[in-house]
Design an enzyme around this catalytic site. Structure first.
Site, short mmCIF file in Angstrom:
data_model
loop_
_atom_site.label_atom_id
_atom_site.label_comp_id
_atom_site.label_asym_id
_atom_site.label_seq_id
_atom_site.Cartn_x
_atom_site.Cartn_y
_atom_site.Cartn_z
N PHE A 72 -96.40 -90.88 36.93
CA PHE A 72 -95.77 -91.54 35.91
C PHE A 72 -94.91 -90.40 35.00
O PHE A 72 -93.81 -90.81 34.18
CB PHE A 72 -96.96 -91.79 34.32
CG PHE A 72 -97.82 -93.01 34.78
CD1 PHE A 72 -97.45 -94.15 34.36
CD2 PHE A 72 -98.87 -92.46 35.31
CE1 PHE A 72 -98.18 -95.15 34.56
CE2 PHE A 72 -99.73 -93.76 35.63
CZ PHE A 72 -99.42 -95.15 35.26
N TYR A 140 -80.91 -92.77 32.85
CA TYR A 140 -82.42 -92.85 32.79
C TYR A 140 -82.84 -93.95 34.12
O TYR A 140 -83.62 -93.43 35.09
CB TYR A 140 -83.19 -93.66 31.50
CG TYR A 140 -84.49 -93.91 32.00
CD1 TYR A 140 -85.39 -93.22 32.12
CD2 TYR A 140 -84.88 -95.29 31.53
CE1 TYR A 140 -86.76 -93.74 32.44
CE2 TYR A 140 -86.30 -95.73 31.60
CZ TYR A 140 -87.03 -95.09 31.97
OH TYR A 140 -88.27 -95.49 32.13
N HIS A 188 -88.99 -97.39 20.17
CA HIS A 188 -89.23 -98.71 20.59
C HIS A 188 -89.52 -99.59 19.74
O HIS A 188 -90.02 -99.04 18.43
CB HIS A 188 -90.26 -98.54 21.54
CG HIS A 188 -90.06 -97.72 22.78
ND1 HIS A 188 -90.82 -96.49 23.06
CD2 HIS A 188 -89.47 -98.21 23.91
CE1 HIS A 188 -90.34 -96.14 23.97
NE2 HIS A 188 -89.60 -96.97 24.71
N1 UFG Z 1 -84.21 -102.65 18.79
C1 UFG Z 1 -83.99 -103.00 17.64
N2 UFG Z 1 -84.25 -101.91 16.29
C2 UFG Z 1 -84.79 -100.98 16.51
C3 UFG Z 1 -85.42 -100.40 18.13
C4 UFG Z 1 -84.82 -101.64 18.88
O1 UFG Z 1 -83.31 -103.84 17.09
O2 UFG Z 1 -85.08 -100.07 15.64
C5 UFG Z 1 -83.86 -103.69 19.61
C6 UFG Z 1 -83.30 -103.11 20.87
O3 UFG Z 1 -82.01 -103.37 20.62
C7 UFG Z 1 -83.75 -104.13 22.07
C8 UFG Z 1 -85.09 -104.24 21.67
O4 UFG Z 1 -85.17 -104.12 20.20
O5 UFG Z 1 -82.96 -105.19 22.11
C9 UFG Z 1 -86.20 -103.61 22.40
O6 UFG Z 1 -85.77 -102.30 22.22
P1 UFG Z 1 -86.96 -101.02 22.75
O7 UFG Z 1 -85.97 -99.85 22.52
O8 UFG Z 1 -88.08 -101.21 22.09
O9 UFG Z 1 -87.06 -101.21 24.48
P2 UFG Z 1 -85.95 -101.38 25.45
O10 UFG Z 1 -85.72 -102.91 25.86
O11 UFG Z 1 -84.67 -100.85 24.93
O12 UFG Z 1 -86.17 -100.37 26.58
C10 UFG Z 1 -87.46 -100.74 27.43
C11 UFG Z 1 -88.01 -99.81 27.87
C12 UFG Z 1 -87.28 -98.48 28.43
C13 UFG Z 1 -86.38 -99.38 29.46
C14 UFG Z 1 -85.89 -100.50 29.09
C15 UFG Z 1 -84.95 -101.17 30.11
O13 UFG Z 1 -88.75 -98.97 26.85
O14 UFG Z 1 -87.98 -97.47 28.84
O15 UFG Z 1 -86.60 -101.41 28.34
O16 UFG Z 1 -84.12 -101.89 29.84
F1 UFG Z 1 -85.47 -98.45 30.00
#
Ligand code: UFG
Length: 329
Positions: A72, A140, A188
């Site tokens: 991990f 990443y 997240h």
């Molecule tokens: N989002 C918001 N507001 C926030 C945070 C996130 O609207 O404050 C949205 C993002 O734009 C996205 C969704 O919520 O549309 C989920 O966002 P996260 O940051 O929770 O997760 P991601 O989908 O960006 O990321 C995840 C994993 C990463 C990985 C990625 C692959 O956490 O490690 O998926 O695309 F790289």
């Protein structure tokens, strides 16, 4: 024989350690504790050190009878990787190279790898399956793909057998309430929404309302961290039974929009959560949903905590009991 878990003090790693403990496995953990939390480790023997230190890894392999590794340990912030790709290549790619070389020196030839949906980039198809194009849109994801490819060539040359698990959106917390998600900084969606529910943030920002989705916000496939943990245990079993190298997506196969997540969090917590629409976040694909048919068929994996209400409910229990994360204990 013991299982070595690198990054076992992190969010997903600590849940995998918990799942291995429930099975009575002997566990060795390597973590440099830069992002992980010692309090997240519910059992096993911890070595604090860095994968890039080959002498350190030699000590770990010499002092223990390890037959399989679950890997991990990595940096995993998409935004940071775009500002500082060198950090990601050094820690993720070079760290993995150092680990694989140490495994090779000590004749350990089974590894389960923590990969990501970010290896696909903007998807060609929804749901995404493992044969789809891999074209990462951030550094990443590029480093995770490079790590997967490194394992492939170590298989060709040295007979290393790997199972690469490409997670979609990990969320939730362990049923015991003892471990959960605590990133610093937190980026997240679900933990940020719950921090807003706790009054630790004035609102949750919604990054973009103009995506080509029904309500205009991004759609993701949220999967319980303990369901992910279970897949690692099954992957270790597969390798111990002589299974060949493989790549598997891990998700529930159901997409939820950002607005749907916030609405469900309102229901689960019974709290008011103010949402503020903001600009899109760079690099976010509109829709990411997994096809996990291959993991179901070949690993026998079946997520047992699939309802988003339950995923968010478990995270809410953790956040309520640990409002400052691990540091307030
Ligand atoms: N989002 C918001 N507001 C926030 C945070 C996130 O609207 O404050 C949205 C993002 O734009 C996205 C969704 O919520 O549309 C989920 O966002 P996260 O940051 O929770 O997760 P991601 O989908 O960006 O990321 C995840 C994993 C990463 C990985 C990625 C692959 O956490 O490690 O998926 O695309 F790289």
């Amino acid at each position: 024989m013991a299982v070595l878990v690198t990054g076992g003090a992190g969010y997903i790693g600590s849940h995998a350690v918990a799942a291995l403990l429930e099975r009575g496995e002997e566990i060795i953990i390597v973590d440099n504790l830069q992002q992980g939390h010692q309090k997240a480790i519910l059992g096993g023997k911890l070595y604090v050190g860095d994968l890039r230190d080959g002498d350190f890894l030699d000590t770990v392999f010499q002092e223990n009878s390890i037959d399989a590794v679950i890997h991990f340990a990595a940096n995993s912030l998409v935004g940071e990787s775009m500002k500082n790709p060198g950090k990601y290549y050094h820690n993720n790619v070079y760290g993995t190279l150092s680990l694989l070389e140490a495994m090779n020196r000590h004749q350990v030839r089974k590894i389960v790898f923590s990969s990501t949906a970010a290896t696909y980039g903007e998807p060609e198809n929804v749901p995404i399956d493992e044969n789809d194009r891999t074209l990462p849109t951030n550094a990443y994801g590029e480093t995770k793909l490079a790590m997967e490819k490194m394992m492939k060539w170590f298989d060709v040359a040295h007979g290393l057998k790997y199972v690469s698990l490409r997670y979609f959106n990990a969320a939730g917390a362990h049923a015991s309430g003892q471990i959960g998600e605590d990133h610093s900084p937190e980026t997240h969606l679900i933990p940020l929404v719950l921090q807003a529910a706790l009054g630790q943030r004035p609102h949750i920002s919604v990054f973009g309302e103009d995506y080509p989705t029904e309500d205009g916000t991004c759609i993701r496939d949220y999967i319980h961290v303990s369901d992910l943990a279970d897949a690692h245990v099954l992957a270790v079993d597969r390798l111990r039974q002589g299974g060949d190298s493989a790549v598997y997506n891990l998700g529930n196969g159901t997409g939820f929009s950002v607005k749907q997540v916030i609405d469900i969090a309102r229901q689960v917590t019974g709290r008011e959560i103010t949402a503020v629409i903001e600009a899109r976040r760079a690099g976010d694909p509109a829709v990411l949903v997994a096809s996990s048919d291959r993991a179901r068929q070949e690993l026998g994996w079946k997520p047992s905590r699939a309802k988003l209400e339950d995923i968010i409910g478990s995270a809410w229990a953790w956040h309520q009991n640990n409002p400052g994360g691990y540091d307030d204990k």
